[in-house]
Design a protein around this motif. Structure first.
Motif, PDB file in Angstrom:
ATOM      1  N   ARG A  53       0.850  -1.183   0.000  1.00  0.00           N
ATOM      2  CA  ARG A  53       0.000   0.000   0.000  1.00  0.00           C
ATOM      3  C   ARG A  53       0.887   1.234   0.000  1.00  0.00           C
ATOM      4  NH1 ARG A  53       0.353  -2.123   5.009  1.00  0.00           N
ATOM      5  NH2 ARG A  53       0.823  -0.710   6.714  1.00  0.00           N
ATOM      6  N   VAL A  54       0.273   2.381  -0.264  1.00  0.00           N
ATOM      7  CA  VAL A  54       1.003   3.647  -0.277  1.00  0.00           C
ATOM      8  C   VAL A  54       0.481   4.501   0.875  1.00  0.00           C
ATOM      9  CG1 VAL A  54       1.567   5.703  -1.613  1.00  0.00           C
ATOM     10  CG2 VAL A  54       1.318   3.512  -2.767  1.00  0.00           C
ATOM     11  N   GLU A  55       1.389   5.005   1.702  1.00  0.00           N
ATOM     12  CA  GLU A  55       1.026   5.838   2.843  1.00  0.00           C
ATOM     13  C   GLU A  55       1.661   7.213   2.693  1.00  0.00           C
ATOM     14  OE1 GLU A  55       2.294   3.820   6.375  1.00  0.00           O
ATOM     15  OE2 GLU A  55       0.661   2.363   6.256  1.00  0.00           O
ATOM     16  N   THR A  56       0.947   8.245   3.156  1.00  0.00           N
ATOM     17  CA  THR A  56       1.476   9.604   3.123  1.00  0.00           C
ATOM     18  C   THR A  56       1.561  10.142   4.543  1.00  0.00           C
ATOM     19  OG1 THR A  56      -0.720  10.540   2.852  1.00  0.00           O
ATOM     20  CG2 THR A  56       0.504  10.077   0.852  1.00  0.00           C
ATOM     21  N   ALA A  57       2.555  10.996   4.767  1.00  0.00           N
ATOM     22  CA  ALA A  57       2.720  11.628   6.070  1.00  0.00           C
ATOM     23  C   ALA A  57       3.348  12.998   5.864  1.00  0.00           C
ATOM     24  CB  ALA A  57       3.603  10.777   6.967  1.00  0.00           C
ATOM     25  N   VAL A  58       2.943  13.950   6.703  1.00  0.00           N
ATOM     26  CA  VAL A  58       3.547  15.277   6.688  1.00  0.00           C
ATOM     27  C   VAL A  58       4.201  15.466   8.046  1.00  0.00           C
ATOM     28  CG1 VAL A  58       3.155  17.745   6.429  1.00  0.00           C
ATOM     29  CG2 VAL A  58       1.776  16.129   5.133  1.00  0.00           C
ATOM     30  N   ARG A  59       5.518  15.621   8.045  1.00  0.00           N
ATOM     31  CA  ARG A  59       6.270  15.748   9.290  1.00  0.00           C
ATOM     32  C   ARG A  59       7.325  16.836   9.145  1.00  0.00           C
ATOM     33  NH1 ARG A  59       7.163   9.800   8.737  1.00  0.00           N
ATOM     34  NH2 ARG A  59       5.351   8.852   9.695  1.00  0.00           N
ATOM     35  N   ARG A  60       7.283  17.784  10.046  1.00  0.00           N
ATOM     36  CA  ARG A  60       8.326  18.818  10.147  1.00  0.00           C
ATOM     37  C   ARG A  60       8.654  19.466   8.812  1.00  0.00           C
ATOM     38  NH1 ARG A  60      13.013  16.853  13.999  1.00  0.00           N
ATOM     39  NH2 ARG A  60      13.354  19.080  13.918  1.00  0.00           N
ATOM     40  N   GLY A  61       7.625  19.834   8.061  1.00  0.00           N
ATOM     41  CA  GLY A  61       7.842  20.549   6.812  1.00  0.00           C
ATOM     42  C   GLY A  61       8.218  19.665   5.641  1.00  0.00           C
ATOM     43  N   VAL A  62       8.073  18.348   5.794  1.00  0.00           N
ATOM     44  CA  VAL A  62       8.408  17.414   4.726  1.00  0.00           C
ATOM     45  C   VAL A  62       7.210  16.514   4.469  1.00  0.00           C
ATOM     46  CG1 VAL A  62       9.927  15.511   4.058  1.00  0.00           C
ATOM     47  CG2 VAL A  62      10.855  17.431   5.334  1.00  0.00           C
ATOM     48  N   VAL A  63       6.848  16.374   3.196  1.00  0.00           N
ATOM     49  CA  VAL A  63       5.801  15.434   2.793  1.00  0.00           C
ATOM     50  C   VAL A  63       6.507  14.145   2.410  1.00  0.00           C
ATOM     51  CG1 VAL A  63       3.988  14.930   1.116  1.00  0.00           C
ATOM     52  CG2 VAL A  63       4.287  17.261   1.971  1.00  0.00           C
ATOM     53  N   GLU A  64       6.097  13.049   3.039  1.00  0.00           N
ATOM     54  CA  GLU A  64       6.737  11.757   2.823  1.00  0.00           C
ATOM     55  C   GLU A  64       5.699  10.772   2.285  1.00  0.00           C
ATOM     56  OE1 GLU A  64       8.365   8.984   6.130  1.00  0.00           O
ATOM     57  OE2 GLU A  64       9.841  10.558   5.793  1.00  0.00           O
ATOM     58  N   VAL A  65       5.984  10.180   1.135  1.00  0.00           N
ATOM     59  CA  VAL A  65       5.091   9.196   0.523  1.00  0.00           C
ATOM     60  C   VAL A  65       5.870   7.887   0.438  1.00  0.00           C
ATOM     61  CG1 VAL A  65       3.685   8.643  -1.486  1.00  0.00           C
ATOM     62  CG2 VAL A  65       4.007  11.025  -0.826  1.00  0.00           C
ATOM     63  N   SER A  66       5.325   6.821   1.072  1.00  0.00           N
ATOM     64  CA  SER A  66       6.050   5.564   1.176  1.00  0.00           C
ATOM     65  C   SER A  66       5.233   4.393   0.651  1.00  0.00           C
ATOM     66  CB  SER A  66       6.404   5.272   2.639  1.00  0.00           C
ATOM     67  OG  SER A  66       7.157   6.314   3.180  1.00  0.00           O
ATOM     68  N   GLU A  67       5.921   3.456   0.014  1.00  0.00           N
ATOM     69  CA  GLU A  67       5.312   2.174  -0.349  1.00  0.00           C
ATOM     70  C   GLU A  67       5.648   1.203   0.781  1.00  0.00           C
ATOM     71  OE1 GLU A  67       5.447  -1.229  -3.848  1.00  0.00           O
ATOM     72  OE2 GLU A  67       6.633   0.584  -4.084  1.00  0.00           O
ATOM     73  N   VAL A  68       4.609   0.569   1.334  1.00  0.00           N
ATOM     74  CA  VAL A  68       4.760  -0.235   2.545  1.00  0.00           C
ATOM     75  C   VAL A  68       4.217  -1.642   2.302  1.00  0.00           C
ATOM     76  CG1 VAL A  68       4.161  -0.346   5.002  1.00  0.00           C
ATOM     77  CG2 VAL A  68       4.444   1.863   3.902  1.00  0.00           C
ATOM     78  N   THR A  69       4.903  -2.655   2.855  1.00  0.00           N
ATOM     79  CA  THR A  69       4.437  -4.032   2.747  1.00  0.00           C
ATOM     80  C   THR A  69       3.369  -4.309   3.790  1.00  0.00           C
ATOM     81  OG1 THR A  69       6.093  -4.864   4.290  1.00  0.00           O
ATOM     82  CG2 THR A  69       6.697  -4.819   1.951  1.00  0.00           C
ATOM     83  N   ARG A  70       2.787  -5.511   3.747  1.00  0.00           N
ATOM     84  CA  ARG A  70       1.754  -5.893   4.721  1.00  0.00           C
ATOM     85  C   ARG A  70       2.262  -5.827   6.147  1.00  0.00           C
ATOM     86  NH1 ARG A  70      -0.086 -11.069   1.410  1.00  0.00           N
ATOM     87  NH2 ARG A  70      -1.567 -10.054   0.031  1.00  0.00           N
ATOM     88  N   SER A  71       3.522  -6.207   6.345  1.00  0.00           N
ATOM     89  CA  SER A  71       4.080  -6.229   7.695  1.00  0.00           C
ATOM     90  C   SER A  71       4.518  -4.855   8.190  1.00  0.00           C
ATOM     91  CB  SER A  71       5.268  -7.185   7.749  1.00  0.00           C
ATOM     92  OG  SER A  71       6.298  -6.729   6.881  1.00  0.00           O
ATOM     93  N   GLY A  72       4.445  -3.839   7.329  1.00  0.00           N
ATOM     94  CA  GLY A  72       4.796  -2.482   7.735  1.00  0.00           C
ATOM     95  C   GLY A  72       6.197  -2.051   7.358  1.00  0.00           C
ATOM     96  N   THR A  73       6.925  -2.896   6.648  1.00  0.00           N
ATOM     97  CA  THR A  73       8.272  -2.551   6.208  1.00  0.00           C
ATOM     98  C   THR A  73       8.206  -1.586   5.031  1.00  0.00           C
ATOM     99  OG1 THR A  73       8.998  -4.759   6.842  1.00  0.00           O
ATOM    100  CG2 THR A  73      10.474  -3.493   5.410  1.00  0.00           C
ATOM    101  N   VAL A  74       8.944  -0.498   5.124  1.00  0.00           N
ATOM    102  CA  VAL A  74       8.966   0.502   4.059  1.00  0.00           C
ATOM    103  C   VAL A  74       9.869   0.005   2.935  1.00  0.00           C
ATOM    104  CG1 VAL A  74       9.576   2.863   3.458  1.00  0.00           C
ATOM    105  CG2 VAL A  74       8.528   2.367   5.664  1.00  0.00           C
ATOM    106  N   VAL A  75       9.327  -0.030   1.713  1.00  0.00           N
ATOM    107  CA  VAL A  75      10.079  -0.490   0.553  1.00  0.00           C
ATOM    108  C   VAL A  75      10.819   0.677  -0.092  1.00  0.00           C
ATOM    109  CG1 VAL A  75       9.892  -1.565  -1.721  1.00  0.00           C
ATOM    110  CG2 VAL A  75       8.446  -2.343   0.147  1.00  0.00           C
ATOM    111  N   ARG A  76      10.099   1.771  -0.314  1.00  0.00           N
ATOM    112  CA  ARG A  76      10.731   2.976  -0.866  1.00  0.00           C
ATOM    113  C   ARG A  76       9.966   4.197  -0.395  1.00  0.00           C
ATOM    114  NH1 ARG A  76       8.570   3.993  -6.655  1.00  0.00           N
ATOM    115  NH2 ARG A  76       6.688   2.747  -6.618  1.00  0.00           N
ATOM    116  N   THR A  77      10.662   5.323  -0.384  1.00  0.00           N
ATOM    117  CA  THR A  77      10.092   6.558   0.132  1.00  0.00           C
ATOM    118  C   THR A  77      10.469   7.716  -0.782  1.00  0.00           C
ATOM    119  OG1 THR A  77      10.264   5.755   2.395  1.00  0.00           O
ATOM    120  CG2 THR A  77      10.028   8.112   2.116  1.00  0.00           C
ATOM    121  N   ALA A  78       9.511   8.611  -1.000  1.00  0.00           N
ATOM    122  CA  ALA A  78       9.775   9.854  -1.724  1.00  0.00           C
ATOM    123  C   ALA A  78       9.516  10.996  -0.746  1.00  0.00           C
ATOM    124  CB  ALA A  78       8.867   9.969  -2.937  1.00  0.00           C
ATOM    125  N   ARG A  79      10.435  11.945  -0.655  1.00  0.00           N
ATOM    126  CA  ARG A  79      10.297  13.081   0.265  1.00  0.00           C
ATOM    127  C   ARG A  79      10.342  14.385  -0.521  1.00  0.00           C
ATOM    128  NH1 ARG A  79      14.097   9.826   3.236  1.00  0.00           N
ATOM    129  NH2 ARG A  79      13.030   8.891   5.013  1.00  0.00           N
TER     130      ARG A  79
END
Length: 91
Positions: free
Chosen positions: A29-55
């Protein structure tokens, strides 16, 4: 879910650039987060392991479009008619 997609439109000075992060395999799945002035979009596996991230710097992001894959309702998937249990269909 495979096919989930997030499009990010970023101000690149005199032009805009569009980036896509796509869930490339089943169960991801793809998750988005906004933290400390950075937008982070991550591809995540079922177990929650981040595969790749775009900031991206939040002040440069013009649009963030989440496009989830249409999911089937649980009643359609399991073949239930939607009636409560114990209700007689004849009456």
């Amino acid at each position: 879910m495979k096919g989930d997609r997030v499009e990010i439109v970023v101000d690149a000075g005199d032009t805009t650039r569009t980036y896509e992060v796509v869930a490339s395999r089943a169960g991801r799945r793809v998750e988005t987060a906004v933290r400390r002035g950075v937008v982070e979009v991550s591809e995540v596996t079922r177990s929650g392991t981040v595969v790749r991230t775009a900031r991206f710097m939040a002040n440069r992001v013009l649009a963030l479009v989440e496009q989830p894959v249409p999911r089937e309702e649980s009643s359609e998937k399991s073949g239930h008619s939607g009636r409560p249990l114990g209700e007689d269909p004849e009456t």
